[in-house]
Design an enzyme around this catalytic site. Structure first.
Site, PDB file in Angstrom:
ATOM      1  N   HIS A  76      -4.785 -36.067 -15.691  1.00  0.00           N
ATOM      2  CA  HIS A  76      -5.364 -37.211 -16.413  1.00  0.00           C
ATOM      3  C   HIS A  76      -6.441 -37.913 -15.578  1.00  0.00           C
ATOM      4  CE1 HIS A  76      -2.272 -37.237 -19.667  1.00  0.00           C
ATOM      5  NE2 HIS A  76      -1.519 -36.714 -18.719  1.00  0.00           N
ATOM      6  N   ASN A 149       1.071 -39.350 -24.945  1.00  0.00           N
ATOM      7  CA  ASN A 149       0.002 -38.383 -25.213  1.00  0.00           C
ATOM      8  C   ASN A 149      -0.331 -38.401 -26.704  1.00  0.00           C
ATOM      9  OD1 ASN A 149      -0.343 -37.377 -22.623  1.00  0.00           O
ATOM     10  ND2 ASN A 149       0.973 -35.603 -22.925  1.00  0.00           N
ATOM     11  N   HIS A 340       3.471 -46.243 -15.349  1.00  0.00           N
ATOM     12  CA  HIS A 340       4.744 -45.656 -14.932  1.00  0.00           C
ATOM     13  C   HIS A 340       5.758 -45.795 -16.074  1.00  0.00           C
ATOM     14  CE1 HIS A 340       8.243 -44.581 -12.840  1.00  0.00           C
ATOM     15  NE2 HIS A 340       8.428 -45.632 -12.076  1.00  0.00           N
ATOM     16  N   TYR A 363       5.695 -41.068 -10.947  1.00  0.00           N
ATOM     17  CA  TYR A 363       4.546 -41.966 -11.106  1.00  0.00           C
ATOM     18  C   TYR A 363       4.368 -42.924  -9.925  1.00  0.00           C
ATOM     19  CZ  TYR A 363       3.733 -39.989 -15.674  1.00  0.00           C
ATOM     20  OH  TYR A 363       3.437 -39.114 -16.674  1.00  0.00           O
TER      21      TYR A 363
END
Ligand code: HDE
Length: 680
Positions: A76, A149, A340, A363
């Site tokens: 990403h 997503n 996160h 994360y």
């Protein structure tokens, strides 16, 4: 003594303001505040002599520059973000005690970062890939991150396989090719040898992986989470974002051309929409399954390769998010934001999805290297809007100046503060799920069906969508060099559909599977984009105009604008074009600076005095738009040109006088694409 956290009155925007600086009209200084008399020449021993070590100004400036970059996100990396707000429709107290989901009059500030997954930070934006859709809600109980997503399922079922998946899809390490593309051997080798990927691969090969706009794609939390209410009752939940403009896509040829013509296509679209006041909007949707119904389905609700069909478990729309403010500085905000899935608030909890469980580790770990230490929560974009206090201290880049000698718990010197808050007063308490079992490294039997939902997806597609999927597989596998990998993939996807596998095998020279597909027993219309919302709003139309255009044109353009359409004038030069009645139109683009792929529709006006070169350029626009199934309009001289080129009388091509034309063209633009057009 127990203290309740006081709520900070400052909005997120106000909080960010104190960190902003405007350098205009200010004296130039060093970082120590020393005013500088000169900034173009380094300090030298003589005009033609060597530069001196003593030049602290040169060294500070250059050192800072040398350290300007931070590591890009491992996935990403290419992203773009905006600020906004979230408003609830009705209280969700029945399901959750989350404070920001109780009161419809409360506006919660949000920051949303959209991204592609595989490409580097500078890669093109219209590549075939999943899109990240990460939302940070700055609630009064702390930050809540919904890190989703635009595809509702994932490639793998266990987080321990994530490094393998990403190694396979990223550019191959020996030659670092290809950039931002899954069309290469290692990705497809991974797919064929990890068949749990089948369902998400179907989505990635579909139009979902080439969205028209970040404003026109859905978002999904993917995993099953829990909502917990004030009585402690939990329900399983899946989160959805539904775009108010509907879900729309590009076509593959167009997406590839845009990658060269405008690699910033998606961020430009988002930025300009917000600047124009056309604020992107998404409704938040929840699918809810009661705890007692956990085992009532023919899939395991903990398996992240499975969706919950919307026809079986309806999506309840509970609120709306509006993105209404662009960032001031991409690095400070978009690049430094740290999401996160473990950033939760009371009333939102996890499930045992093994992919989610692994993400809960990854994360924070990645931010430590990416943002250089444990104090990334102090960066303006990451700070909660409520106060935060604990006994954590020091570390790289620490900004807080903690006062006093006490930095431990339990203590008597500071009356045992900061002190934990009981659940009844807003302290987070984990849902007390009963867990029993042996320590094992294995996959649950209930996770072993990899093809039923991949087939459901295929069976739910319209014919054009199926054609696009076949072409996408043929393109991707056509780029794979290993005959063995190609064959393995064809054999694997014969489990989804032999129609699909046979056509792909034909295209890539592999051996087709035998057999026929079983009769379709189930489909899910919600999976197809065919039925999505269709509106003309914010659609960009290239209006091709030459001098001596007819006097009706400004009126037509006004009617289009009233419907939210954005006509932009394209001509030979950037000189204003003049109409026969003396009216003038400002030209935004030339044939050189623009291309039909950058628009949703093309409207050819031309004029009788336009020369042959102009006519050819106009027809290139129209021809390309025609091949991409886009709406095309023509009036005046444009009608003759389209007729002569044989581009008229096809679906979605509107030619005629201005009264009838306007309504029909608006309708054609709203439809987005006209698939029933015969394109050779
Ligand atoms: Fe991520 N993912 N991810 N992911 N992910 C990251 O975190 C990871 C997964 C998603 O705009 C990283 O800060 C693991 C699913 C988004 O800043 C990293 C696994 C979904 C973003 C990471 C997954 C996502 C990330 C890289 C498998 C959809 C961008 C930089 C268990 C629900 C957030 C960073 C932004 C980013 C790990 C799978 C969404 C490395 C281990 C499934 C939208 O920590």
């Amino acid at each position: 003594m127990t203290k309740k956290h006081p709520v900070n009155e400052k909005s997120k925007q106000e909080q960010l303001e104190q960190f902003k600086t405007d350098d205009r009209n200010q004296a130039l200084t060093t970082n120590q505040g020393l005013k500088l008399s000169e900034d173009e020449f380094s300090l030298k021993a003589g005009e033609r002599g060597p530069t001196l070590m003593e030049d602290f100004h040169f060294r500070e400036k250059m050192t800072h520059f040398d350290h300007e970059r931070i590591p890009e996100r491992i996935v990403h990396a290419r992203g773009f973000a905006a600020h906004g707000e979230f408003e609830l429709y009705d209280s969700l107290s029945e399901y959750t005690k989350a404070n920001f989901l109780q009161n419809p009059s409360v506006k919660t500030p949000v920051f949303v970062r959209f991204s592609t997954v595989a490409g580097s930070k500078g890669s093109a934006e219209t590549v075939r890939d999943a899109r990240g859709f990460a939302t940070k809600f700055y609630t009064e109980e702390g930050n809540y991150d919904l890190v989703g997503n635009n595809i509702p399922v994932f490639f793998i079922q266990d987080a321990i396989k994530f490094p393998d998946l990403i190694h396979a899809v990223k550019p191959e390490p020996h030659n670092e090719m290809p950039q931002a593309a899954s069309a290469h051997d290692t990705f497809w080798d991974f797919v064929a040898n990890n068949q749990e990927s089948a369902h998400m691969v179907m989505w990635s090969m579909s139009d979902r992986a080439i969205p028209r706009s970040l404003r026109m794609m859905e978002g999904f939390g993917v995993h099953t989470f829990r909502l917990v209410n004030a009585e402690g009752k939990a329900n399983f939940v899946k989160f959805h974002w539904k775009p108010v403009l509907g879900t729309h896509s590009l076509v593959w040829d167009e997406a590839q051309t845009i990658s060269g013509k405008d690699p910033d296509f998606h961020r430009r679209d988002l930025w300009e929409s917000i600047e124009n006041g056309d604020y992107p909007e998404y409704e938040l949707g929840l699918q809810i399954i009661a705890e007692e119904d956990e085992f009532k389905f023919d899939f395991d609700i903990l398996d992240p390769t499975k969706l919950w069909p919307e026809e079986d478990i309806p999506v309840k729309l509970v609120g709306k998010m509006t993105l209404n403010r662009n960032v001031d500085n991409v690095f400070a905000e978009t690049e430094q934001v740290a999401f996160h899935p473990g950033h939760v608030v009371p009333g939102i909890d996890f499930s045992n999805d093994p992919l989610l469980q692994g993400r809960l580790f990854s994360y924070t770990d990645t931010q430590l290297i990416r943002l250089g230490g444990p104090n990334f929560h102090e960066l303006p974009i990451n700070r909660p809007v409520c106060p935060f206090h604990n006994n954590q201290r020091d570390g790289y880049g620490r900004q807080t100046i903690n006062k006093g000698p006490v930095s431990y718990h339990r203590n008597s010197l500071a009356a045992n503060t900061p002190s934990p808050v009981p659940e009844s007063e807003g302290g987070y308490s984990h849902y007390q799920e009963k867990v029993e079992g042996r320590k094992v490294r294995s996959r649950s039997e209930s996770f072993k069906d990899h093809f039923s939902q991949a087939t459901l997806f295929w069976n739910s597609m319209s014919d054009p969508e199926k054609e696009h999927i076949i072409s996408a597989f043929s393109f991707e596998l056509g780029k794979v060099k290993s005959k063995s990998v190609q064959q393995q993939v064809v054999d694997m996807f014969a489990n989804v559909s032999t129609v699909l596998a046979k056509q792909v095998a034909q295209a890539i020279g592999a051996t087709p599977p035998s057999g026929e597909d079983a009769p379709v027993t189930k489909s899910s219309p919600a999976l197809s984009q065919e039925q999505t919302i269709k509106k003309p709003n914010t659609r960009k139309v290239a209006v091709i105009v030459a001098n001596d255009f007819s006097g009706d044109l400004p009126q037509v353009l006004n009617s289009l604008k009233q419907q939210g359409i954005q006509p932009e004038i394209v001509s030979t030069t950037l000189q204003n074009v003049k109409g026969t009645d003396g009216s003038e139109l400002e030209v935004q683009h030339t044939f050189l600076t623009s291309d039909s792929v950058l628009f949703d529709a093309v409207y050819v006006v031309g004029s009788s005095s336009a020369d042959e070169k102009f006519r050819k350029e106009a027809l290139t626009f129209a021809q390309e738009a025609f091949e991409h199934f886009k709406p095309i309009g023509a009036t005046d001289e444009g009608v003759k040109w389209l007729k002569a080129a044989g581009l008229d009388s096809s679906p979605g091509v509107v030619t005629g006088d201005s009264t009838r034309f306007t309504d029909e063209f608006i309708e054609a633009v709203s439809a987005h694409r006209h698939w029933n057009r015969h394109v050779i």
